[in-house]
Enzyme design. Structure first.
Site, PDB file in Angstrom:
ATOM      1  N   LYS A   1      18.443  50.155  57.416  1.00  0.00           N
ATOM      2  CA  LYS A   1      18.252  51.603  57.590  1.00  0.00           C
ATOM      3  C   LYS A   1      18.550  52.368  56.299  1.00  0.00           C
ATOM      4  O   LYS A   1      17.866  53.335  55.986  1.00  0.00           O
ATOM      5  CB  LYS A   1      19.091  52.111  58.771  1.00  0.00           C
ATOM      6  CG  LYS A   1      20.466  52.631  58.447  1.00  0.00           C
ATOM      7  CD  LYS A   1      21.125  53.288  59.637  1.00  0.00           C
ATOM      8  CE  LYS A   1      22.631  53.377  59.463  1.00  0.00           C
ATOM      9  NZ  LYS A   1      23.106  54.149  58.341  1.00  0.00           N
TER      10      LYS A   1
ATOM     11  N   ARG B   1      32.677  45.709  55.561  1.00  0.00           N
ATOM     12  CA  ARG B   1      31.647  44.800  56.085  1.00  0.00           C
ATOM     13  C   ARG B   1      32.062  44.330  57.465  1.00  0.00           C
ATOM     14  O   ARG B   1      33.217  43.934  57.666  1.00  0.00           O
ATOM     15  CB  ARG B   1      31.507  43.575  55.169  1.00  0.00           C
ATOM     16  CG  ARG B   1      31.055  43.890  53.766  1.00  0.00           C
ATOM     17  CD  ARG B   1      31.418  42.781  52.813  1.00  0.00           C
ATOM     18  NE  ARG B   1      32.849  42.539  52.784  1.00  0.00           N
ATOM     19  CZ  ARG B   1      33.438  41.529  52.146  1.00  0.00           C
ATOM     20  NH1 ARG B   1      32.719  40.657  51.489  1.00  0.00           N
ATOM     21  NH2 ARG B   1      34.753  41.389  52.173  1.00  0.00           N
TER      22      ARG B   1
ATOM     23  N   GLY C   1      17.945  33.021  51.820  1.00  0.00           N
ATOM     24  CA  GLY C   1      17.943  32.852  53.271  1.00  0.00           C
ATOM     25  C   GLY C   1      16.823  33.653  53.906  1.00  0.00           C
ATOM     26  O   GLY C   1      15.867  34.051  53.219  1.00  0.00           O
TER      27      GLY C   1
ATOM     28  N   CYS D   1      23.095  48.454  58.564  1.00  0.00           N
ATOM     29  CA  CYS D   1      23.195  49.243  57.330  1.00  0.00           C
ATOM     30  C   CYS D   1      22.057  49.010  56.352  1.00  0.00           C
ATOM     31  O   CYS D   1      21.291  49.936  56.073  1.00  0.00           O
ATOM     32  CB  CYS D   1      24.534  48.970  56.660  1.00  0.00           C
ATOM     33  SG  CYS D   1      25.894  49.647  57.597  1.00  0.00           S
TER      34      CYS D   1
ATOM     35  N   PHE E   1      26.310  37.456  46.250  1.00  0.00           N
ATOM     36  CA  PHE E   1      25.118  38.028  46.894  1.00  0.00           C
ATOM     37  C   PHE E   1      23.828  37.424  46.351  1.00  0.00           C
ATOM     38  O   PHE E   1      22.817  38.107  46.203  1.00  0.00           O
ATOM     39  CB  PHE E   1      25.121  39.560  46.723  1.00  0.00           C
ATOM     40  CG  PHE E   1      25.326  40.241  48.050  1.00  0.00           C
ATOM     41  CD1 PHE E   1      26.546  40.181  48.677  1.00  0.00           C
ATOM     42  CD2 PHE E   1      24.280  40.896  48.685  1.00  0.00           C
ATOM     43  CE1 PHE E   1      26.740  40.758  49.910  1.00  0.00           C
ATOM     44  CE2 PHE E   1      24.445  41.474  49.924  1.00  0.00           C
ATOM     45  CZ  PHE E   1      25.686  41.407  50.530  1.00  0.00           C
ATOM     46  N   LEU E   2      23.907  36.146  46.038  1.00  0.00           N
ATOM     47  CA  LEU E   2      22.712  35.450  45.536  1.00  0.00           C
ATOM     48  C   LEU E   2      22.395  34.276  46.444  1.00  0.00           C
ATOM     49  O   LEU E   2      22.006  33.216  45.979  1.00  0.00           O
ATOM     50  CB  LEU E   2      22.944  34.970  44.102  1.00  0.00           C
ATOM     51  CG  LEU E   2      22.977  36.042  43.020  1.00  0.00           C
ATOM     52  CD1 LEU E   2      23.285  35.432  41.658  1.00  0.00           C
ATOM     53  CD2 LEU E   2      21.651  36.799  42.960  1.00  0.00           C
TER      54      LEU E   2
ATOM     55  N   ASP F   1      35.397  59.427  71.241  1.00  0.00           N
ATOM     56  CA  ASP F   1      33.997  58.988  71.360  1.00  0.00           C
ATOM     57  C   ASP F   1      33.386  59.715  72.558  1.00  0.00           C
ATOM     58  O   ASP F   1      34.093  60.112  73.490  1.00  0.00           O
ATOM     59  CB  ASP F   1      33.920  57.475  71.555  1.00  0.00           C
ATOM     60  CG  ASP F   1      32.578  56.911  71.065  1.00  0.00           C
ATOM     61  OD1 ASP F   1      32.567  56.243  70.010  1.00  0.00           O
ATOM     62  OD2 ASP F   1      31.548  57.147  71.737  1.00  0.00           O
TER      63      ASP F   1
HETATM   64  P1  NAD Z   1      28.309  52.548  65.797  1.00  0.00           P
HETATM   65  O1  NAD Z   1      26.982  52.784  66.381  1.00  0.00           O
HETATM   66  O2  NAD Z   1      28.958  51.217  65.966  1.00  0.00           O
HETATM   67  O3  NAD Z   1      29.336  53.638  66.335  1.00  0.00           O
HETATM   68  C1  NAD Z   1      29.062  55.000  66.337  1.00  0.00           C
HETATM   69  C2  NAD Z   1      29.891  55.622  67.456  1.00  0.00           C
HETATM   70  O4  NAD Z   1      29.824  57.037  67.361  1.00  0.00           O
HETATM   71  C3  NAD Z   1      29.399  55.258  68.861  1.00  0.00           C
HETATM   72  O5  NAD Z   1      30.451  54.684  69.599  1.00  0.00           O
HETATM   73  C4  NAD Z   1      28.969  56.597  69.454  1.00  0.00           C
HETATM   74  O6  NAD Z   1      29.158  56.701  70.830  1.00  0.00           O
HETATM   75  C5  NAD Z   1      29.875  57.532  68.680  1.00  0.00           C
HETATM   76  N1  NAD Z   1      29.454  58.949  68.714  1.00  0.00           N
HETATM   77  C6  NAD Z   1      28.202  59.480  68.676  1.00  0.00           C
HETATM   78  N2  NAD Z   1      28.257  60.820  68.737  1.00  0.00           N
HETATM   79  C7  NAD Z   1      29.565  61.152  68.828  1.00  0.00           C
HETATM   80  C8  NAD Z   1      30.262  62.396  68.929  1.00  0.00           C
HETATM   81  N3  NAD Z   1      29.611  63.547  68.941  1.00  0.00           N
HETATM   82  N4  NAD Z   1      31.599  62.350  68.987  1.00  0.00           N
HETATM   83  C9  NAD Z   1      32.283  61.189  68.977  1.00  0.00           C
HETATM   84  N5  NAD Z   1      31.675  59.982  68.900  1.00  0.00           N
HETATM   85  C10 NAD Z   1      30.335  59.969  68.816  1.00  0.00           C
HETATM   86  O7  NAD Z   1      28.163  52.884  64.247  1.00  0.00           O
HETATM   87  P2  NAD Z   1      28.902  52.188  63.007  1.00  0.00           P
HETATM   88  O8  NAD Z   1      28.274  50.864  62.746  1.00  0.00           O
HETATM   89  O9  NAD Z   1      30.365  52.293  63.182  1.00  0.00           O
HETATM   90  O10 NAD Z   1      28.442  53.155  61.826  1.00  0.00           O
HETATM   91  C11 NAD Z   1      28.914  54.478  61.740  1.00  0.00           C
HETATM   92  C12 NAD Z   1      28.471  55.048  60.401  1.00  0.00           C
HETATM   93  O11 NAD Z   1      29.080  54.309  59.328  1.00  0.00           O
HETATM   94  C13 NAD Z   1      26.972  54.963  60.147  1.00  0.00           C
HETATM   95  O12 NAD Z   1      26.568  56.084  59.400  1.00  0.00           O
HETATM   96  C14 NAD Z   1      26.826  53.711  59.299  1.00  0.00           C
HETATM   97  O13 NAD Z   1      25.671  53.735  58.493  1.00  0.00           O
HETATM   98  C15 NAD Z   1      28.080  53.762  58.476  1.00  0.00           C
HETATM   99  N6  NAD Z   1      28.556  52.456  57.998  1.00  0.00           N
HETATM  100  C16 NAD Z   1      28.515  51.382  58.836  1.00  0.00           C
HETATM  101  C17 NAD Z   1      28.999  50.158  58.383  1.00  0.00           C
HETATM  102  C18 NAD Z   1      28.933  48.950  59.288  1.00  0.00           C
HETATM  103  O14 NAD Z   1      29.124  47.838  58.781  1.00  0.00           O
HETATM  104  N7  NAD Z   1      28.693  49.094  60.580  1.00  0.00           N
HETATM  105  C19 NAD Z   1      29.542  50.044  57.108  1.00  0.00           C
HETATM  106  C20 NAD Z   1      29.593  51.183  56.298  1.00  0.00           C
HETATM  107  C21 NAD Z   1      29.099  52.388  56.750  1.00  0.00           C
END
Ligand code: NAD
Length: 442
Positions: free
Chosen positions: A263, A154, A253, A260, A249-250, A30
């Site tokens: 966006k 999730r 609320g 997610c 999912f019904l 990270d």
């Molecule tokens: P998050 O914001 O919790 O984590 C993202 C991480 O990436 C951060 O810690 C950030 O510092 C790090 N990061 C940024 N640039 C970086 C780099 N160059 N090198 C290394 N690390 C870097 O995001 P998230 O919720 O884990 O979501 C990540 C992706 O997965 C998104 O595209 C999201 O839409 C997708 N997603 C999220 C979920 C969810 O429930 N959160 C579920 C499915 C898919």
């Protein structure tokens, strides 16, 4: 296998830890030094049930490593998972800066042939861009393939979802790369769908858009139920038995939130628009969802009049239970609206307070004690269906509050049970219970 995971957020950390649990050598990287320092010292930057024990176990066995050093993370990796954020931009499109930065960094530091596996949710065409960036900047003697591998976990049940998900999607235009990634997942015994890259990218957006549509649909039906005196719970029971509809999912609320659905729905509307299609259905889904979060304050004003100086117990800050994530949470909208009305807010949440503090600062009071939040309150608004809230003895409202008026944005209680209480109870799509409270100001 040597696997590196870029991004230690909700997706990257869970993926890295679970891959280590499957026996792989995993390095999580990270750019946030404080996050990596926490992980290196055995502390978690996020809350996710079951994750802490798995981290401890896999670090101890030497399978799981944390770093901020791309040379270390990308130098020896056979597979690199991209799990960095793709947050929403002002126009609703996905911000791909972090994904592109990782792609460039991989190209700079890779020392082997490598398969890059994109778990971040990215618009159709992004994996081709990732591939182009790496091809342009990588050493000439090494080969790279990019595979779209969208994530469906999730928050709140992410570890379980990793091991017992409904399906795994592998999008690739290279059979060898797809087969290689498939080998990693085969022990999980989860159905695997192999497809082309663009379809894989689209599957993720279509899935989230469909789920968001279900939520907004049932919320619209709930609003009509309120007007005509029907009960949304009876209605969902009745329609959910139809196999073509299904019971999931019904739940009516105050709408969906999180990092997610809000966006991804907007990004899909933009993607459609950029490709000469106005996705009117999804635009309506988003509009309905935006309306839902405002319902508690509208209902509160209808029932108790002015909220100026009223003490409000806001029960739940996170966007859903079992997570500390407050991104796009309904609580933030409700708090803003309550503050505009001059209400005094005490918010209860078992674990999301530190994250809420970062967004809201000390504009409201916080407590991890639900009774403390309810003490002398004029109104309680249930925002998140935490178990602590669902299990609360119902007489607590009358015992602690100045006036037991409860607006339940998540339909936590049975109407039969709540009707036995001296309480005014307003939920979503169900008849109002008014057993005691009369507005003294009207
Ligand atoms: P998050 O914001 O919790 O984590 C993202 C991480 O990436 C951060 O810690 C950030 O510092 C790090 N990061 C940024 N640039 C970086 C780099 N160059 N090198 C290394 N690390 C870097 O995001 P998230 O919720 O884990 O979501 C990540 C992706 O997965 C998104 O595209 C999201 O839409 C997708 N997603 C999220 C979920 C969810 O429930 N959160 C579920 C499915 C898919």
């Amino acid at each position: 296998m040597n696997i590196s995971v870029a991004g230690t957020g909700y997706v990257g950390l869970v993926t890295g830890v679970c891959l280590a649990e499957m026996g792989h050598q995993v390095t999580c990287i990270d750019i946030q030094e404080e996050k990596i320092a926490m992980l290196q010292s055995g502390r978690l930057p996020i809350y996710e049930p079951g994750l802490e024990d798995l981290i401890e176990k896999n670090v101890t066995c030497g399978r799981l490593h944390f770093t901020t050093n791309p040379k270390y993370a990308y130098g020896n990796a056979e597979v690199i998972v991209i799990a960095v954020g793709t947050p929403e931009q002002q126009d609703g499109t996905a911000n791909l800066t972090y994904v592109r930065e990782v792609a460039y960094s991989i190209a700079q530091y890779m020392k082997n042939d490598v398969i890059v596996c994109t778990k971040s949710t990215v618009p159709v065409g992004t994996n081709d861009q990732i591939s182009e960036i790496i091809q342009r900047h990588k050493p000439a003697n090494h080969h790279v393939e990019v595979v779209a591998n969208p994530e469906f976990l999730r928050e709140g049940s992410a570890v379980v979802d990793f091991f017992y998900g409904d399906r795994i999607v592998i999008g690739s235009d290279c059979h060898k790369a797809a087969a290689f990634i498939e080998q990693i997942y085969l022990p999980l015994d989860i159905p695997i769908i192999k497809t082309d890259i663009k379809s894989a990218e689209m599957i993720k957006y279509a899935a989230n858009a469909f789920l968001a549509t279900k939520i907004s649909f049932i919320n619209e039906i709930a609003t009509i139920c309120e007007q005509v005196g029907a009960n949304i719970e009876e209605v969902t029971k009745g329609i959910g038995k139809d196999k073509r509809i299904g019971p999931y999912f019904l739940k009516a609320g105050i709408g969906y939130g999180g990092s997610c659905f809000p966006k991804d729905t907007k990004a899909l509307v933009q993607l459609a628009g950029n490709n000469q299609h106005s996705f009117d259905l999804l635009k309506a889904v988003i509009e309905v969802n935006n309306r839902q979060a405002s319902l508690p304050v509208i209902k509160a004003k209808e029932i108790i009049g002015s909220l100026k100086g009223k003490k409000v117990a806001l029960l739940g800050l996170s966007f859903k239970p079992n997570t500390d994530d407050v991104r796009q949470a309904a609580s933030l909208v409700i708090i803003e609206e309550l503050r505009e009305e001059g209400a005094v807010i005490t918010a209860f949440d078992p674990i999301a307070i530190p994250n809420a503090l970062q967004v809201l600062g000390n504009t409201i009071e916080y407590t991890q004690d639900i009774r403390q939040a309810l003490l002398h309150a004029d109104l309680a608004i249930i925002v998140t269906e935490w178990e602590e809230i669902k299990q609360l003895p119902l007489e607590t409202f009358e015992l602690y509050m100045k006036k037991p008026v409860v607006i339940d944005g998540r339909n936590c209680y049975s109407l039969k049970e709540i009707s036995k209480q001296p309480i005014t109870y307003i939920s979503i799509g169900r008849p109002i219970v008014t057993n005691e409270y009369k507005n003294s100001e009207t």
